[in-house]
Design a protein around this motif. Structure first.
Motif, PDB file in Angstrom:
ATOM      1  N   UNK A 178       0.903  -1.235  -0.107  1.00 48.11           N
ATOM      2  CA  UNK A 178       0.010   0.081   0.150  1.00 48.11           C
ATOM      3  C   UNK A 178       0.976   1.287  -0.125  1.00 48.11           C
ATOM      4  N   UNK A 179       2.036   1.131   0.343  1.00 46.23           N
ATOM      5  CA  UNK A 179       2.978   2.205   0.327  1.00 46.23           C
ATOM      6  C   UNK A 179       4.466   2.017   0.359  1.00 46.23           C
ATOM      7  N   UNK A 180       5.270   2.511  -0.500  1.00 45.10           N
ATOM      8  CA  UNK A 180       6.723   2.041  -0.781  1.00 45.10           C
ATOM      9  C   UNK A 180       7.530   1.498   0.575  1.00 45.10           C
ATOM     10  N   UNK A 181       7.057   2.065   1.774  1.00 53.47           N
ATOM     11  CA  UNK A 181       7.707   1.802   3.069  1.00 53.47           C
ATOM     12  C   UNK A 181       7.300   0.204   3.173  1.00 53.47           C
ATOM     13  N   UNK A 182       6.281  -0.262   2.685  1.00 52.32           N
ATOM     14  CA  UNK A 182       5.794  -1.590   3.111  1.00 52.32           C
ATOM     15  C   UNK A 182       6.626  -2.607   2.239  1.00 52.32           C
ATOM     16  N   UNK A 183       7.066  -2.211   1.119  1.00 56.56           N
ATOM     17  CA  UNK A 183       7.617  -3.143   0.271  1.00 56.56           C
ATOM     18  C   UNK A 183       8.760  -4.072   1.150  1.00 56.56           C
ATOM     19  N   UNK A 184       9.675  -3.435   1.848  1.00 56.02           N
ATOM     20  CA  UNK A 184      10.776  -4.379   2.166  1.00 56.02           C
ATOM     21  C   UNK A 184      10.066  -5.395   3.314  1.00 56.02           C
ATOM     22  N   UNK A 185       9.146  -5.108   4.059  1.00 58.76           N
ATOM     23  CA  UNK A 185       8.368  -6.009   4.791  1.00 58.76           C
ATOM     24  C   UNK A 185       7.792  -7.104   4.033  1.00 58.76           C
ATOM     25  N   UNK A 186       7.305  -6.694   2.935  1.00 60.92           N
ATOM     26  CA  UNK A 186       6.809  -7.890   2.096  1.00 60.92           C
ATOM     27  C   UNK A 186       7.810  -8.903   1.646  1.00 60.92           C
ATOM     28  N   UNK A 187       9.083  -8.239   1.190  1.00 58.39           N
ATOM     29  CA  UNK A 187       9.984  -8.937   0.630  1.00 58.39           C
ATOM     30  C   UNK A 187      10.832  -9.902   1.774  1.00 58.39           C
ATOM     31  N   UNK A 188      10.746  -9.241   3.073  1.00 54.30           N
ATOM     32  CA  UNK A 188      11.381 -10.000   4.075  1.00 54.30           C
ATOM     33  C   UNK A 188      10.372 -11.148   4.374  1.00 54.30           C
ATOM     34  N   UNK A 189       9.220 -10.904   4.419  1.00 57.54           N
ATOM     35  CA  UNK A 189       8.030 -11.937   5.036  1.00 57.54           C
ATOM     36  C   UNK A 189       7.856 -13.041   3.693  1.00 57.54           C
ATOM     37  N   UNK A 190       7.913 -12.668   2.619  1.00 58.04           N
ATOM     38  CA  UNK A 190       7.828 -13.745   1.624  1.00 58.04           C
ATOM     39  C   UNK A 190       9.212 -14.736   1.554  1.00 58.04           C
ATOM     40  N   UNK A 191      10.318 -13.949   1.878  1.00 56.19           N
ATOM     41  CA  UNK A 191      11.570 -14.614   1.970  1.00 56.19           C
ATOM     42  C   UNK A 191      11.340 -15.595   3.062  1.00 56.19           C
TER      43      UNK A 191
ATOM     44  N   UNK B  96       8.534 -16.850   4.232  1.00 54.46           N
ATOM     45  CA  UNK B  96       7.709 -18.036   3.980  1.00 54.46           C
ATOM     46  C   UNK B  96       7.998 -19.007   2.991  1.00 54.46           C
ATOM     47  N   UNK B  97       8.917 -18.744   1.912  1.00 53.40           N
ATOM     48  CA  UNK B  97       9.635 -19.517   1.205  1.00 53.40           C
ATOM     49  C   UNK B  97      10.540 -20.636   1.930  1.00 53.40           C
TER      50      UNK B  97
END
Length: 218
Positions: free
Chosen positions: A123-136, A138-139
């Protein structure tokens, strides 16, 4: 040439296991490069073939279009039974094969739609690192769960003959968070992917389509 397989894909992408399978099958094919994750123009061109703007897509010699990497790999294996790249439909290994092909596709591969461009869900550029870390994470969790439930039947996942499941596992395990993290998360599966890395039938293929560059393991 008419009658060849036509692969829409890209270096290091989800088309690589498809190309590897065609290589092992000694089937003639050509690749149209569409690096959709980094090139908007390529994505627009890809939309003419696959409205989802995703690779791989495979045009069969009949002209039929296939998308979805797991489906393509299963079809290639099943349509070339003599190559033994998948258990036969009546094999006791078939349910296991289908389970883990689908698992890699649904639980792991699908997360790269987010990782390729986190702005798709952030929803905001600041959220992108969080998504990347959480998907990492999860993988890695998915690799751990797979490792805990799978005991390879031999040199490869289903025995001493390579299957399209091994090709799929090997390529996806090279994507972020990369192989060193995979080795730690899935030590039982590590010998399988290393065996596929060293497969003689793909010795010329890997340098062209997924090179082992310096630091490739992460």
């Amino acid at each position: 040439m008419a009658g060849d397989y036509l692969v829409y894909g890209g270096l290091g992408s989800g088309s690589v296991p498809v190309e590897a399978a065609l290589t092992l099958l000694a089937e003639p094919y050509r690749v149209i490069e569409r690096r959709v994750w980094e090139d908007p123009a390529a994505a627009e061109e890809m939309a003419k073939v696959n409205p989802q703007r995703q690779v791989p897509a495979l045009v069969l010699p009949s002209g039929e279009l296939m998308t979805e990497s797991a489906a393509i790999l299963i079809h290639l294996a099943d349509s070339h039974p003599a190559a033994r790249l998948a258990p036969a439909v009546d094999s006791p290994l078939r349910p296991r094969f289908l389970r883990w092909m689908t698992y890699v596709s649904a639980q792991i591969y699908s997360l790269y739609w987010i990782r390729d461009d986190a702005s798709r869900l952030a929803a905001d550029p600041a959220h992108e690192p969080i998504l990347l870390e959480r998907t990492k994470q999860r993988i890695l969790d998915c690799w751990r769960m797979m490792d805990a439930q799978v005991t390879p039947e031999g040199r490869f996942m289903l025995g001493d003959e390579v299957s399209v499941l091994d090709l799929y596992l090997t390529v996806v395990s090279r994507w972020g968070p990369r192989r060193k993290a995979f080795y730690e998360a899935a030590p039982g599966l590590t010998p399988v992917v290393k065996a596929v890395d060293a497969l003689p039938g793909l010795a010329a293929f890997w340098p062209e389509r997924m090179p082992f560059f310096d630091g490739w393991e992460g």
